[in-house]
Structures are given as structure tokens and as C-alpha cells.
Scaffold this motif. Structure first.
Motif, mmCIF file in Angstrom:
data_model
loop_
_atom_site.group_PDB
_atom_site.id
_atom_site.type_symbol
_atom_site.label_atom_id
_atom_site.label_comp_id
_atom_site.label_asym_id
_atom_site.label_seq_id
_atom_site.Cartn_x
_atom_site.Cartn_y
_atom_site.Cartn_z
ATOM 1 N N PRO A 40 7.076 9.727 11.001
ATOM 2 C CA PRO A 40 5.780 9.522 11.647
ATOM 3 C C PRO A 40 5.083 8.221 11.260
ATOM 4 N N GLU A 41 5.346 7.741 10.046
ATOM 5 C CA GLU A 41 4.569 6.579 9.625
ATOM 6 C C GLU A 41 5.302 5.260 9.875
ATOM 7 N N ALA A 42 6.468 5.318 10.459
ATOM 8 C CA ALA A 42 7.229 4.088 10.657
ATOM 9 C C ALA A 42 7.227 3.674 12.125
ATOM 10 N N LEU A 63 0.823 -1.217 0.000
ATOM 11 C CA LEU A 63 0.000 0.000 0.000
ATOM 12 C C LEU A 63 0.855 1.264 0.000
ATOM 13 N N GLU A 64 1.882 1.260 0.830
ATOM 14 C CA GLU A 64 2.707 2.463 0.944
ATOM 15 C C GLU A 64 3.585 2.643 -0.287
ATOM 16 N N THR A 65 3.918 1.544 -0.965
ATOM 17 C CA THR A 65 4.656 1.664 -2.223
ATOM 18 C C THR A 65 3.804 2.408 -3.249
ATOM 19 N N GLU A 122 -6.007 9.902 2.321
ATOM 20 C CA GLU A 122 -5.522 8.555 2.005
ATOM 21 C C GLU A 122 -5.053 7.816 3.241
ATOM 22 N N GLU A 123 -4.358 8.537 4.108
ATOM 23 C CA GLU A 123 -3.877 7.893 5.332
ATOM 24 C C GLU A 123 -5.044 7.521 6.247
ATOM 25 N N ARG A 124 -6.091 8.352 6.250
ATOM 26 C CA ARG A 124 -7.281 7.989 7.039
ATOM 27 C C ARG A 124 -7.900 6.715 6.485
ATOM 28 N N GLU A 125 -7.843 6.573 5.168
ATOM 29 C CA GLU A 125 -8.344 5.350 4.538
ATOM 30 C C GLU A 125 -7.507 4.140 4.973
ATOM 31 N N HIS A 126 -6.192 4.322 5.068
ATOM 32 C CA HIS A 126 -5.332 3.239 5.575
ATOM 33 C C HIS A 126 -5.725 2.886 7.004
ATOM 34 N N VAL A 127 -5.955 3.903 7.814
ATOM 35 C CA VAL A 127 -6.347 3.673 9.211
ATOM 36 C C VAL A 127 -7.647 2.866 9.271
ATOM 37 N N ALA A 187 1.122 3.889 13.604
ATOM 38 C CA ALA A 187 1.974 4.553 12.621
ATOM 39 C C ALA A 187 1.135 5.310 11.596
ATOM 40 N N GLU A 188 0.062 4.668 11.148
ATOM 41 C CA GLU A 188 -0.798 5.309 10.149
ATOM 42 C C GLU A 188 -1.488 6.533 10.741
ATOM 43 N N GLN A 189 -1.839 6.447 12.012
ATOM 44 C CA GLN A 189 -2.465 7.604 12.658
ATOM 45 C C GLN A 189 -1.495 8.773 12.762
HETATM 46 ZN ZN ZN Z 1 -0.400 4.874 5.071
#
Ligand code: ZN
Length: 172
Positions: A85-87, A52-54, A139-144, A109-111
Motif C-alpha cells: 500500500p505504501e509503495a 522517514l520510512e527507514t 504517523e502515516e497521517r503525519e507523513h501525509v 502512497a502515504e494515504q
Molecule cells: Zn509513511
């Protein structure tokens, strides 16, 4: 110290790309760690996150196009707490971690990624950058949301989840 201005387009893109690349790297490393101890489920979950992150990183690269970005946007520089922040932190994994725990790490991490982008969305001075930050935050909220859904499939760990009668790093 970090001289990159994240409220300007090049600086913002440099950081956004660094965040995603760092997330890909970290999730991939976690997957490999889980492979070593045969924790297949957790390995698969981390691998899916890396995928996803790729995609996200590729999207950002497309926006960058041929533009030259300021150098030095990496987790070694000035992240709010010294980490991208995302790791998730390396010390937070455990070879016996359950999928629920793996996903909790991912969720945190996603949050943090959501917060990073939302902060720029709110505090940015450049309209175009704020718009991009808003999109990335979405997009990150979608990952969450997705990670939360995954986590619902798994039970929270038992109290003795890390009891191992035969720990791997003891000789003999
Ligand atoms: Zn993400």
C-alpha cells in the motif's frame, strides 16, 4: 495465498515492517531513477521520504525485538491490490516529473498506508494490535500532512511538462 493473520500481533508486525521496507526500497529506487536523468529536486524528495520510512521501519523492528514473525509478508503476497500500500507504482514515475508530481505520487502512497492501518484499527480483534495500528496510522497521517506542505511549495505542472525535444531513450 496469504495465510498471515494481520489482526494478530506477529502477523500485523510482519506486514507493518514489510510495508515500510517496501516503501524505503521503492522511494530509493525512484530517487536513483531521478538521479539518472538529473532531476535533482525530485531525487531529493524521494530520498527524504526513504529516510522517514527507514525511521519508521526501525521503530517497528524495535517493537518486534527478538520475536519470530510469520514469513511471507511481502508485497508479492496478498496486498489488497497486489501491491504494497505504501509503495507507488513504478509505471507512475516519469523522468521529467516535477517535484509537484513526485509529491503527488508520494501523497497517494502515504494515504494508502493510512488506510491500511486505519482498517486494522477499526476491524482488528486484538486490542494491542488495534492500538499499534492506531499509532502507525497517526504517523502515516503525519507523513501525509508533511508531504502536502511540501507540495504547496511547488506549482502544479504545465500542460506540456513532458515535452522533451531530446528524449533519452532514442538512439543518436
Ligand atoms: Zn509513511
Amino acid at each position: 495465498m496469504n495465510a498471515i493473520d494481520v489482526t494478530e500481533r506477529p502477523g500485523f508486525l510482519a506486514y507493518a515492517l514489510a510495508i515500510e521496507n517496501e516503501a524505503v526500497e521503492r522511494y530509493t529506487t525512484f530517487a536513483e531513477q531521478m538521479d539518472v536523468t538529473n532531476n535533482r529536486e525530485a531525487a531529493e524528495l524521494f530520498r527524504e521520504m526513504a529516510r522517514l520510512e527507514t525511521l519508521h521501519a526501525k521503530e517497528i523492528e524495535a517493537r518486534i525485538g527478538g520475536q519470530t514473525l510469520p514469513e511471507g509478508a511481502s508485497c508479492e503476497y496478498a496486498w489488497p491490490d497486489g501491491e504494497s500500500p505504501e509503495a507507488p507504482d513504478f509505471s507512475d514515475t516519469h523522468y521529467l516529473m516535477t517535484p509537484y508530481q513526485a509529491l503527488t505520487l508520494v501523497l497517494e502512497a502515504e494515504q494508502r498506508a493510512v488506510e491500511f492501518f486505519e482498517t486494522i484499527e477499526r476491524a482488528g480483534t486484538d486490542e494491542a494490535v488495534r492500538k499499534m495500528a492506531a499509532e502507525f496510522a497517526k504517523e502515516e497521517r503525519e507523513h501525509v500532512r508533511r508531504v502536502r506542505q511540501w507540495r504547496e511549495r511547488y506549482p502544479p505542472p504545465e500542460r506540456d511538462w513532458d515535452d522533451d525535444p531530446d528524449p533519452p531513450n532514442q538512439a543518436e
